[in-house]
Design a protein around this motif. Structure first.
Motif, short mmCIF file in Angstrom:
data_model
loop_
_atom_site.label_atom_id
_atom_site.label_comp_id
_atom_site.label_asym_id
_atom_site.label_seq_id
_atom_site.Cartn_x
_atom_site.Cartn_y
_atom_site.Cartn_z
N ARG A 169 0.84 -1.21 0.00
CA ARG A 169 0.00 0.00 0.00
C ARG A 169 0.87 1.26 0.00
NH1 ARG A 169 -3.43 -1.33 3.74
NH2 ARG A 169 -4.97 -1.94 2.17
N ILE A 170 1.91 1.29 0.82
CA ILE A 170 2.77 2.47 0.88
C ILE A 170 3.48 2.67 -0.45
CG2 ILE A 170 4.82 3.42 2.00
CD1 ILE A 170 3.88 2.08 4.59
N TRP A 171 3.86 1.61 -1.11
CA TRP A 171 4.47 1.75 -2.43
C TRP A 171 3.46 2.27 -3.44
CZ3 TRP A 171 8.37 2.54 -5.38
CH2 TRP A 171 8.32 2.21 -6.75
N ARG A 172 2.23 1.76 -3.36
CA ARG A 172 1.20 2.14 -4.31
C ARG A 172 0.80 3.60 -4.13
NH1 ARG A 172 -1.56 -1.93 -3.42
NH2 ARG A 172 -3.00 -1.15 -1.84
N VAL A 173 0.71 4.07 -2.88
CA VAL A 173 0.21 5.42 -2.62
C VAL A 173 1.35 6.44 -2.57
CG1 VAL A 173 -1.01 6.87 -0.94
CG2 VAL A 173 -1.81 4.55 -1.41
N CYS A 174 2.46 6.08 -1.91
CA CYS A 174 3.54 7.04 -1.68
C CYS A 174 4.75 6.82 -2.58
CB CYS A 174 3.99 6.98 -0.21
SG CYS A 174 2.65 7.20 0.98
N ARG A 175 4.77 5.72 -3.30
CA ARG A 175 5.90 5.38 -4.15
C ARG A 175 7.20 5.26 -3.36
NH1 ARG A 175 3.40 3.04 -7.80
NH2 ARG A 175 5.30 3.06 -9.10
N ILE A 176 7.12 4.69 -2.16
CA ILE A 176 8.29 4.46 -1.31
C ILE A 176 8.29 3.00 -0.91
CG2 ILE A 176 9.41 5.04 0.88
CD1 ILE A 176 8.17 7.78 0.74
N ARG A 177 9.43 2.32 -1.10
CA ARG A 177 9.57 0.92 -0.73
C ARG A 177 10.03 0.84 0.73
NH1 ARG A 177 6.98 -2.82 -3.77
NH2 ARG A 177 7.49 -2.64 -6.01
N VAL A 178 9.14 0.47 1.61
CA VAL A 178 9.49 0.31 3.02
C VAL A 178 9.52 -1.16 3.37
CG1 VAL A 178 8.45 2.54 3.60
CG2 VAL A 178 7.10 0.45 3.83
N THR A 179 10.15 -1.46 4.49
CA THR A 179 10.18 -2.83 5.01
C THR A 179 9.56 -2.82 6.40
OG1 THR A 179 12.21 -3.30 3.79
CG2 THR A 179 11.63 -4.79 5.61
N VAL A 180 8.38 -3.40 6.54
CA VAL A 180 7.69 -3.45 7.82
C VAL A 180 8.34 -4.54 8.67
CG1 VAL A 180 5.50 -3.87 8.98
CG2 VAL A 180 5.55 -2.60 6.82
N PHE A 181 8.84 -4.15 9.85
CA PHE A 181 9.51 -5.13 10.70
C PHE A 181 8.76 -5.39 12.01
CE2 PHE A 181 11.28 -0.99 11.79
CZ PHE A 181 11.23 -0.98 13.17
N ALA A 182 7.65 -4.68 12.26
CA ALA A 182 6.88 -4.92 13.49
C ALA A 182 5.44 -4.49 13.27
CB ALA A 182 7.49 -4.15 14.66
N VAL A 183 4.53 -5.32 13.77
CA VAL A 183 3.09 -5.02 13.77
C VAL A 183 2.59 -5.31 15.18
CG1 VAL A 183 0.82 -5.57 12.85
CG2 VAL A 183 2.82 -5.58 11.34
N GLU A 184 2.00 -4.30 15.83
CA GLU A 184 1.52 -4.46 17.20
C GLU A 184 0.04 -4.09 17.25
OE1 GLU A 184 2.26 -2.69 21.72
OE2 GLU A 184 3.49 -2.04 20.03
N HIS A 185 -0.79 -5.03 17.68
CA HIS A 185 -2.22 -4.77 17.82
C HIS A 185 -2.48 -4.07 19.15
CE1 HIS A 185 -3.64 -7.08 14.30
NE2 HIS A 185 -2.56 -7.81 14.52
#
Length: 737
Positions: A169-185
């Motif tokens: 989604r971030i690549w599609r909207v912001c054109r930035i390749r990020v690497t998600v390393f943590a998801v906290e609910h």
């Protein structure tokens, strides 16, 4: 869970029994391997002695042992899902105990052979039970770890799916390749947070923050749910807070119970989008609350005062120049307890000894000036009187506590009221004193909370209010342009269009213990909540310390006197003292025919008493106020009466033959009419109107636009050569034949 862990639940009971007296007995205690073996062997020995003495059938113990092995050893163990070793140990213990008892009853339980075999049986049972217990512990830990592993794997799969989804989604909207390393609910279940590494090449987290609304739209989040971005723990990381449940749309009542708080540990002012409380620290900071009408500002102020009332080290002083409206609900229980007002229908009167919910209430500029003078005097006295205490504590800040409380001055709608200083000298003095309190009393424990409709300098007086108020609250419900957020937090990008519910807004703290601006939702309050808070905190709210009370003097000690606070329980109003003397009786004037008429003091040559206005002055002041507020207007003329009659006649000041003075708008239209077919321009009209009316060009241009739309005038030409001609002089367009 093991038996050893279950035994922990019984510890409070054993302690309680031990405190009584005598030998501690716990009939519900569970047996361990050793105590269980001892219990089994002693029970078998006692059963053998009793059976031999009464001549019981020798096979009876064996039958009982078999039943125990089947019921407890197998059935109960299977029901509890115990291991096979535990089942075998329990069943064997029952069978061996029953078999030994049958043998002892047949051969005699008092022989050395019987005693030795029973001892060996007990040791064997204890050994087998110890091994089974250890195996059971290991098996239970294995089951727990396997279950945790399954849950962790499921959660990891879910987190991995969320991470991949947001990377795309971030690549599609912001054109930035990020690497998600943590998801906290979030614990409240209202959303989750994502931490991601930014790529090299100078990508910045602000590039993602600028596209938060587009990210929320791409994620198809429910209306009111936002995506917030902030910088991570190190540069090159970004953290996204994704709300999946619209907490802002929920009605959240003020939390109960009303437990004691402290100014030093923070005061809750609302909830974050995560559903967690958000606390502010006001020991050294003032706060500025902005909100348009209808945004829930009054309700929010009740929550603010409630938090202060719960503090064991805070006194609340309230300034409300709108007849004290913000503080009156906090005075009602005290008035009821003293018989000064009737209790609300359906509610008993507050009990005797109920104190005012706030420590001081000022509803007039004069009372506000007394309050602020007292605060400044307290500041000076504390600086002198507590020097030794601060030296002992090795601090330059006064140690605030229950014996030396902090003074929080809440000024409701004060920012707008105090900006009228150029019209009202009394309010100018109050504004100057308030700013002095904000500047000079931080170390000695006096801070302010101000509210305003708008954050413009024209509304809050000057930039000092914002400068000394690191804590800012922008309530966004009812805003039409969303400007308060930009005035409090100019570099913050938050979609306030999603925060349209009453009580919703943005809160931030720019102080040393601050937090970044974040959306929040204030609690719903009401008179019932206010009453409950007052009664619940009646014995925990502090008293002003002796040094401060002495410095404040009679201005503080007589704050609830009838002369100054009597307006709270009678109809005289805050602008008139409760003990105001009655006005002097007017002498009747003799009118026509000797009939007493209106006492028109303007006809007398004697000067009126100081402070007393005659009818002429009152009328002049009224007309002056109307002109200043609404501009000059044409007053309709009425024919003069044939003969003067009784009543007030102010027409003596007007010249009946003089034409009425035109207002600025009428004069502007007259200029266009007088200009004829040539017309006139906005600049020429400004020069003509400025000497008499002071009308500026933007106002004239607005009038010209309105008249042009209505067809009153016609615009000729473009740009700087544009002129305006009245429709009566405008050329008639040619017609086709």
């Amino acid at each position: 869970m093991s038996e050893h862990q279950l035994n922990l639940k019984n510890l409070p009971k054993r302690k309680k029994n031990k405190e009584r007296a005598g030998v501690p007995v716990d009939w519900a205690a569970h047996h361990g391997p050793v105590s269980g073996a001892i219990s089994a062997t002693t029970g078998a020995g006692a059963a053998a002695l009793l059976g031999a003495a009464v001549g019981a059938p020798p096979a009876l113990p064996l039958v009982i042992g078999a039943a125990g092995a089947l019921g407890h050893g197998v059935g109960h163990s299977v029901f509890r899902r115990l291991t096979g070793r535990t089942i075998a140990t329990r069943a064997a213990s029952w069978l061996l105990a029953g078999g030994w008892t049958t043998w002892a009853m047949t051969t005699g339980p008092l022989s050395w052979a019987a005693a030795g075999s029973l001892t060996a049986l007990g040791v064997g049972i204890a050994t087998a039970a110890s091994g089974a217990a250890a195996r059971e512990e290991a098996a239970e830990e294995l089951r727990i770890s396997q279950q945790a592993a399954k849950e962790s794997a499921a959660l990891n799969r879910e987190r991995l799916a969320v991470a991949r989804e947001w990377e795309d989604r971030i690549w599609r909207v912001c054109r930035i390749r990020v690497t998600v390393f943590a998801v906290e609910h979030w614990p409240t279940g209202a959303g989750y947070s994502i931490a991601a590494e930014l790529p090299g090449g100078g990508a910045m987290w602000e590039q993602i923050a600028q596209r938060c609304r587009a990210l929320a739209t791409d994620a198809r989040l429910p209306l009111g749910c936002t995506v917030q971005a902030e910088e991570g723990d190190v540069q090159g990381r970004v953290v996204l807070d994704v709300a999946t449940r619209n907490v802002m749309a929920e009605t959240i009542t003020y939390p109960t119970p009303y437990t004691p708080l402290s100014i030093l540990t923070g005061i809750p002012w609302g909830v974050r989008p995560t559903g967690e409380e958000i606390r502010v620290f006001l020991r050294e900071a003032c706060a500025l609350i902005l909100g348009p009408p209808g945004s829930g500002k009054s309700t929010f102020i009740d929550a603010v005062i409630a938090g202060f009332a719960r503090c064991v080290d805070v006194l609340v002083w309230v300034i409300d120049l709108k007849a004290g409206a913000a503080g009156i609900p906090w005075m009602r229980p005290w008035l009821e307890a003293n018989g000064l007002t009737e209790p609300l229908p359906g509610l008993p009167a507050a009990p005797e000894g109920t104190r005012p919910g706030i420590d001081w209430l000022a509803s007039t500029p004069a009372e506000a000036a007394l309050m602020l003078d007292a605060a400044l005097a307290i500041n000076a006295a504390r600086q002198q009187g507590y020097q030794r205490l601060m030296a002992e504590e090795n601090t330059t800040l006064l140690p605030i506590g229950a014996h030396i409380p902090q003074i929080m001055i809440v000024v409701d709608e004060g920012a707008e009221a105090l900006t009228a200083s150029h019209k009202d000298p009394a309010r100018k003095a109050v504004g100057d004193k308030l700013r002095q309190v904000m500047r000079t009393t931080r170390a000695m424990g006096a801070r302010c909370v101000l509210t305003a409709v708008d954050g413009n300098v024209s509304a809050i007086g000057d930039t000092q209010v914002r400068k000394f108020s690191p804590i800012g609250v922008a309530l966004t419900s009812g805003e039409t342009v969303g400007n308060n957020l930009g005035k409090l937090f100019p570099r913050t990008r938050i979609d306030t269009a999603q925060l349209s519910q009453k009580g919703a807004g943005v809160i931030g703290d720019g102080g040393a213990e601050g937090f970044a601006p974040t959306p929040f939702k204030g609690w719903k309050t009401g008179p019932g909540m206010v009453r409950d808070v007052i009664l619940a905190t009646n014995h925990t709210r502090p008293e002003l310390d002796e040094i401060s009370a002495e410095a404040a003097g009679t201005a503080y000690t007589e704050r609830w006197s009838k002369a100054r606070a009597g307006w709270l329980w009678n109809s005289s109003g805050p602008d008139r003292p409760a003990t105001a003397p009655a006005p002097p009786t007017a002498r009747p004037e003799t009118g026509q025919g000797g009939v007493p008429g209106l006492n028109l003091s303007y006809k007398r040559q004697t000067d009126p008493p100081a402070g007393q206005l005659d009818a002429d002055a009152m009328a002049a002041r009224l007309m002056e106020e109307i002109d200043r507020e609404f501009g000059t207007t044409n007053e309709p003329t009425r024919p003069a009466p044939a003969a003067p009659g009784p009543g007030l006649n102010l027409s003596y000041k007007r010249q009946p033959d003089a034409p009425p003075e035109p207002d600025a708008r009428t004069a502007a239209l007259r200029l266009i009419i007088d200009a004829g077919p040539e017309g006139t321009g906005a600049s020429a009209m400004e020069r003509a109107l400025a000497p008499d009316h002071g009308t500026r060009r933007p106002v004239i241009q607005r009038w010209l636009k309105e008249w042009a739309e209505e067809g009153e005038i016609v615009r000729v030409g473009e740009g700087s050569k544009a002129r305006y001609v009245h429709h009566t002089h405008a050329p008639t367009p040619p017609t086709d034949h």
